[in-house]
Design a protein around this motif. Structure first.
Motif, PDB file in Angstrom:
ATOM      1  N   ILE A 199     135.502  67.310 139.603  1.00  0.00           N
ATOM      2  CA  ILE A 199     136.449  66.943 138.566  1.00  0.00           C
ATOM      3  C   ILE A 199     136.409  67.931 137.407  1.00  0.00           C
ATOM      4  N   LEU A 206     139.519  72.664 138.899  1.00  0.00           N
ATOM      5  CA  LEU A 206     140.949  72.485 138.727  1.00  0.00           C
ATOM      6  C   LEU A 206     141.666  73.811 138.483  1.00  0.00           C
ATOM      7  N   TYR A 233     145.559  67.937 141.581  1.00  0.00           N
ATOM      8  CA  TYR A 233     144.891  67.871 142.876  1.00  0.00           C
ATOM      9  C   TYR A 233     145.794  68.264 144.049  1.00  0.00           C
ATOM     10  N   GLN A 254     139.739  64.101 134.787  1.00  0.00           N
ATOM     11  CA  GLN A 254     140.843  64.881 135.328  1.00  0.00           C
ATOM     12  C   GLN A 254     142.004  64.914 134.334  1.00  0.00           C
TER      13      GLN A 254
END
Length: 360
Positions: A17, A22, A116, A180
């Motif tokens: 996370i 990301l 995601y 997130q």
């Protein structure tokens, strides 16, 4: 216009996370050495941003926002009507917005998606620096098409995602972890972007899901989006039928945002409702407008330009609420040759002119 599959849900559970993960697209569990090497630095970035956001929340009560000049507001609203001859635009029965309102003084241009998934939109398809490079090109195109209206960039992030598996409670939606969402806010800050948190309730309800995002919506630069397409009041699985919201649901969200603005001395919130069919929004005449919330009915359909303009005309223009939006799909709009992406110059010819533009 996309829901999360069970496979993608599993990838969320397994994926890191931290912001370092990301920075690369997570479609399945995808890791890269560079991301791992920078994990501590990225984690610290997220931590620092969380601290900054906390300070912002604490100090917001001491901030004041410029009151709205009513004459300039109505001039801008009339300009958006773009010579409309139906008598529907501009919407006359609307309040002057609360201080700090963005619309209609700036046009909002955003990238949509989920970090995601590469399939949910441009926001998750590219690493943040590349994403911003692409979005800033769109911003410049809009500034060129309408030099009189500054552009406010941002990201429209799906915080509650419709999915193909019912999950433990059978609600067919997956709530994004706080960290997130924090990372999405961090990415937005790279270029002073505002943030929209979007909710796809599936078999849950907006009354259950919206309050869970309250701490984020208390931030002055965070706004709301809801997607009737995935509000499955009939009990069908998301993606099998098109869902719906009634004016009562929309008014619930408006009251929720209004209270946050009043209680926390926030600037007016923008509230985006996606729409591309008649049934997605019912009893639109009962939608209530308040100074603290700026309502955008957003044309969310994809296809060839004439089809998109027709959808905009029937369900956005002919059922006026307050402001309008228009969505452009980098892939779906081009599915059938010789389809093409509509340009800012073309959209500026619409009546009314959209003030919120979303790219997926």
């Amino acid at each position: 216009m996309y829901f999360m599959t069970y496979k993608q849900q599993l990838s969320i559970v397994c994926a890191s996370i931290s912001l370092s993960a990301l920075l690369f697209s997570c479609n399945g569990v995808e890791s890269k050495t560079k991301g791992a090497a920078n994990s501590s630095d990225s984690a610290q970035t997220v931590k620092n941003t969380e601290a900054e956001e906390a300070k912002t929340t604490e100090s917001v009560s001491a901030n004041t926002y410029a009151p709205i000049d009513s004459a300039k507001y109505w001039d801008a609203v009339k300009n958006l009507a773009n010579g409309d001859t139906t008598g529907l635009w501009p919407v006359i029965k609307q309040p002057i917005p609360a201080p700090g309102a963005i619309l209609p003084f700036k046009r909002v241009v955003v990238y949509y998606g989920n970090l995601y998934s590469k399939k949910m939109g441009a926001l998750g398809e590219y690493p943040p620096k590349e994403m911003w490079s692409r979005l800033n090109k769109e911003v410049k195109a809009w500034e060129k098409a309408d030099p009189s209206t500054p552009v406010q960039p941002g990201i429209h992030y799906i915080a509650v995602v419709a999915q193909g598996d019912g999950g433990k409670d059978g609600k067919y939606r997956f709530r994004m972890p706080d960290k997130q969402i924090d990372s999405a806010l961090t990415i937005a800050k790279m270029h002073n972007g505002i943030v929209f948190l979007d909710i796809q309730v599936s078999l849950s309800t907006i009354q259950q899901e919206l309050p869970l995002l309250e701490k984020y919506l208390k931030l002055p630069h965070v706004h709301l989006g809801i997607d009737p397409e995935f509000s499955m009041k009939t009990g069908h699985k998301p993606g099998t039928k098109i869902g719906t919201y009634d004016a009562e649901d929309i008014n619930y969200c408006t009251r929720f945002l209004q209270k946050l603005v009043k209680d926390n001395n926030l600037p007016a919130k923008i509230f985006v409702v996606h729409r591309f069919t008649k049934g997605m929004v019912t009893n639109y005449k009962n939608i209530k407008l308040v100074p603290e919330v700026q309502m955008v009915m957003h044309m969310d359909g994809w296809g060839e330009p004439e089809l998109k303009k027709g959808t905009y005309r029937h369900w956005i223009r002919e059922q006026p609420v307050q402001f309008t939006g228009f969505k452009l799909f980098y892939k779906n709009d081009l599915k059938k040759a010789p389809n093409r992406l509509m340009t800012p110059d073309e959209l500026m010819k619409l009546s009314p002119k959209p003030i919120y533009i979303q790219y997926q």
